[in-house]
Design a protein around this motif. Sequence first.
Motif, PDB file in Angstrom:
ATOM      1  N   ASP A  89       0.786  -1.204   0.064  1.00 38.42           N
ATOM      2  CA  ASP A  89      -0.145  -0.133  -0.189  1.00 38.42           C
ATOM      3  C   ASP A  89       0.846   1.423  -0.044  1.00 38.42           C
ATOM      4  O   ASP A  89       0.795   1.983   1.048  1.00 38.42           O
ATOM      5  N   PRO A  90       1.448   1.482  -1.070  1.00 37.00           N
ATOM      6  CA  PRO A  90       2.295   2.875  -1.228  1.00 37.00           C
ATOM      7  C   PRO A  90       0.938   3.843  -1.497  1.00 37.00           C
ATOM      8  O   PRO A  90       0.564   3.741  -2.526  1.00 37.00           O
ATOM      9  N   ILE A  91       0.614   4.585  -0.495  1.00 35.94           N
ATOM     10  CA  ILE A  91      -0.760   5.299  -0.522  1.00 35.94           C
ATOM     11  C   ILE A  91      -1.084   5.857  -1.591  1.00 35.94           C
ATOM     12  O   ILE A  91      -2.106   5.536  -2.248  1.00 35.94           O
ATOM     13  N   GLY A  92      -0.262   6.857  -2.251  1.00 41.67           N
ATOM     14  CA  GLY A  92      -0.853   7.458  -3.520  1.00 41.67           C
ATOM     15  C   GLY A  92      -0.846   6.372  -4.633  1.00 41.67           C
ATOM     16  O   GLY A  92      -1.751   6.888  -5.669  1.00 41.67           O
ATOM     17  N   ALA A  93      -0.019   5.480  -4.624  1.00 42.21           N
ATOM     18  CA  ALA A  93      -0.081   4.521  -5.615  1.00 42.21           C
ATOM     19  C   ALA A  93      -1.365   3.376  -5.620  1.00 42.21           C
ATOM     20  O   ALA A  93      -1.596   3.164  -6.787  1.00 42.21           O
ATOM     21  N   THR A  94      -1.730   3.336  -4.534  1.00 40.78           N
ATOM     22  CA  THR A  94      -2.940   2.170  -4.607  1.00 40.78           C
ATOM     23  C   THR A  94      -4.122   2.423  -5.433  1.00 40.78           C
ATOM     24  O   THR A  94      -4.306   1.161  -6.117  1.00 40.78           O
ATOM     25  N   GLY A  95      -4.578   3.425  -5.513  1.00 42.09           N
ATOM     26  CA  GLY A  95      -5.809   3.689  -6.348  1.00 42.09           C
ATOM     27  C   GLY A  95      -5.426   3.336  -7.702  1.00 42.09           C
ATOM     28  O   GLY A  95      -6.430   2.747  -8.364  1.00 42.09           O
ATOM     29  N   VAL A  96      -4.199   3.747  -8.265  1.00 43.99           N
ATOM     30  CA  VAL A  96      -4.007   3.558  -9.535  1.00 43.99           C
ATOM     31  C   VAL A  96      -3.718   2.115  -9.795  1.00 43.99           C
ATOM     32  O   VAL A  96      -3.784   1.353 -10.746  1.00 43.99           O
ATOM     33  N   ALA A  97      -2.892   1.283  -8.744  1.00 41.11           N
ATOM     34  CA  ALA A  97      -2.505  -0.116  -8.802  1.00 41.11           C
ATOM     35  C   ALA A  97      -3.768  -1.044  -9.150  1.00 41.11           C
ATOM     36  O   ALA A  97      -3.812  -1.823  -9.669  1.00 41.11           O
ATOM     37  N   GLN A  98      -4.830  -0.191  -8.257  1.00 37.88           N
ATOM     38  CA  GLN A  98      -6.111  -1.259  -8.324  1.00 37.88           C
ATOM     39  C   GLN A  98      -6.624  -1.094  -9.992  1.00 37.88           C
ATOM     40  O   GLN A  98      -7.254  -2.294 -10.394  1.00 37.88           O
ATOM     41  N   ILE A  99      -6.643  -0.056 -10.469  1.00 36.15           N
ATOM     42  CA  ILE A  99      -6.922  -0.063 -11.956  1.00 36.15           C
ATOM     43  C   ILE A  99      -6.097  -0.861 -12.820  1.00 36.15           C
ATOM     44  O   ILE A  99      -6.371  -1.500 -13.723  1.00 36.15           O
ATOM     45  N   VAL A 100      -4.989  -0.885 -12.492  1.00 37.67           N
ATOM     46  CA  VAL A 100      -3.692  -1.717 -13.287  1.00 37.67           C
ATOM     47  C   VAL A 100      -4.334  -3.105 -13.160  1.00 37.67           C
ATOM     48  O   VAL A 100      -4.035  -3.896 -14.024  1.00 37.67           O
TER      49      VAL A 100
END
Lengths: 388, 352, 132
Positions: A336-347
């Motif tokens: 959970d690299p906080i700012g990356a998380t929401g983008v990683a979900q879409i990935v």
Amino acid sequence: MREVAVIGIGITKFGELWDSSFREMGIMAGLAALADAKVSSEEVDAMYVGNMSAGRYIEQEHVAALIADYSGLARDHIPATRVEAAGASGGLAIRQAYLAIASGMHDMVVVGGAEKMTDVGDMESNAIQSSAADQQWESVFGATSPSLHAMIARRHMFQYGTTREQIAQVAVKNHLHGSFNPNAQFQREIDLKTVLRSPPVADPLGLFDCAPNSDGAAAVVLCSLDKARRYAEAPIKILASAQASDTLALHSRADICTFEATRFAARNAYKQANIGPQDIQLAEVHDNFTISEILAIEDLGFFEKGKGGKAVEDGLTKLGGQIAVNTSGGLKARGDPIGATGVAQIVELVTQLRNQAGKRQVPNAKYALAQNVGGTGATAIVHILGVA
Amino acid sequence: MNVGIVSYGAYIPRFRIVPPEIGRVWGSDGEAMSKGLMIFSKSVPGPDEDVITISVEAARNMMRRTSTSPKEIGALYVGSESHPYAVKPSGTIVAEAIEASPHLTVADLEFACKAGTAGIQMCMGLVGSGMVKYGVAIGADTSQGAPGDPLEYSASAGGAAYLIGSQDLIATINGTYSYTTDTPDFWRREGQPYPSHGGRFTGEPAYFKHVSACAKGMMERMGTKPEDYQYAVFHQPNGKFPTRVAKMLGFTDKQIEVGLITPHIGNTYSGAVPLGLAAILDVAKPNDRIFAVAYGSGAGCDGFDITVTENISHFKLDAAPTIQQLIERKKMIDYATYAKYRRKIMMKEGGS
Amino acid sequence: MTTARFWRDNATRYNLMATRCGSCGKVTFPPRHVCPICHRRSMGKMEKFRLSGKGEVYSFTLVHEAPAAFELQKPYIVAMIKMDEGVMMTAQLSDCEYAEVKIGMRVKATLRKIGEEGAGGVIHYGYKFVPE
């Protein structure tokens, strides 16, 4: 409103990336996404960067310009914007890009999400994450992010008879899923005992109920659907993008076992996509804590309120179950690299919908959902993706 | 004009440590120390308590027992030798916390263990002269003894607050008299965490000389003898000193029994006589006469001659805990916990 | 330096000042300028008052991992308290054992040290709750 598609995805490994700086991770993910989309940087109209707290983690503000610069986009002087909504920063950055394209303002937008958390100690990271709660009326009194979620867990156990074991099963399942994801921070299976016996963090939650501190970045390239076909044979369409907010402090809510922001965002997303929760085959939900996943699968309408714990225990949310939840390993195992998380979900959703998820592939997935949460449910972002 | 006590309230932190536990760590005979000092346990403030929180608790307990509006309080003094700040008053926070702010005068006082009673005298002066309607005097401490020092067996925490006025008195202060000389028996320099003391010099030439001189002077001025009082309370750095000085002056064990609380909670310094007096007021009947002498190292004594009024029978004692209840509310801790709570463990700045 | 930021809210932290909407009666804590229900209709009608300080435990936890500021106190109990006036707040429970704490337990507010800015900095005081 124009329709919007995802034409490229990129992600770094998540974990303790001692050798990588914030900017390096951001660029690696961004360039990977551009390469995946087969788009040259000159074609990019704008950039959005999801990031919660670079100012406190690496003492660097103004990170959108930084990432644009090191991605080689400074020469093109594209608008670059940082987006912040605590844990939902990444999902919100996607939504901003979506809105920019849907409105007709831009055609092609890169969205990055990044956080470099391990340059500070665990204690400092705890303090930084606690600032997503109400600083003046929660954090100052010693309430941390784990402790607020622990109080939700206790209340869920009290109101619905959810058991400690059911909550712990979320971690067991997500570690299993993580074992199939080569980019996950944790790729080892764990058993129930490991979760139950992990060092206490905020009773009843232990270390294995909490997402780790992670470094990492993820990026996606969004494009108007009409143009997307030039770049991708089967672009993945964003069927819905919804966002909702709630009181910042958990104590200002009538019921802490429901995240109303998730419910509202989900309701609007289902309406926009013209489908219902029963149509979703896989979902990436915001399991920053095990209990959060139980709330999420209830609030998103996959299971009745109070039945989430039982559903997890019965394996209904596992790969091959009724609905595959957090096939990437979720925040718990993927990291959970906080700012990356929401983008990683879409990935992850795009990887699945493209049928490229390997061992963790959900067969014939048509509709996939991502739920990204900021703070203790004060911001929720829900996206629904589907094969165009 | 009659000046006296309108209300009072007290507070004692709930943690306790026993002398044998302290002795165990330092290789001393804690049992013998306990007997020698006549201290069986001492109170320890929690990590979230200090002179300000203790003063607020005591002052709020005092306000719970009266219908006096906090806005009528014209003066507030906090007497302590362990104010949390070297510079910045404790009293302002107390004044805000009882909603007495902003139309009043506030000051922090320091005179070793008698700063609380000095505050009572100052309030008496202000009320008696008509300058203020009510004054609040608080004596409170979270005193520290250096690790291993004999002082560590006694230095404890607690405090009491007094509302001084001229109407609706539960006790009239008939007179006060102080006896002061320069006698350096106990001190703490700026920036030093623990006090130093003159060892046996703190006894004869300091405590005993001043307390007896003040007591005698007080009785002489009031024209009274020890048997005229139902109760007496003396400064109590331990259980021994006040018992001995009482005997020397002709007071009986029975007279000092109720006000002698140091054996249970240790030496609360500026809180000692205010707490002892509170224990007496908790049980006193109309017309009971109380004799009190506070002692502060350095050195000086404040004596008081007090008569309980009829108003005590309808005083709202139950609105706040009594001294007995505060003494009984306790949780024993070991030396390690004590060392942590009293910040005797070297911590890393900013955490790990 | 967070001195002014804390000082600004001292009245609320010391004395549990809340607001009651003059239009619908809803109680809010900390004080608000606008009622979350009545919005503009509540403007200028938000009355400040002091909460009784009494309430019950709505949920609670024992915090083992905490920021440096709370190092000396851990493990410590954090709870959500439902005040008798209906409003809820988050605070530490003091003067009690974790094993004794139950949902529904009656508690009352007291004033304690809630933090400090290092050994040389300002000390912050505010409410904690203790068993009633």
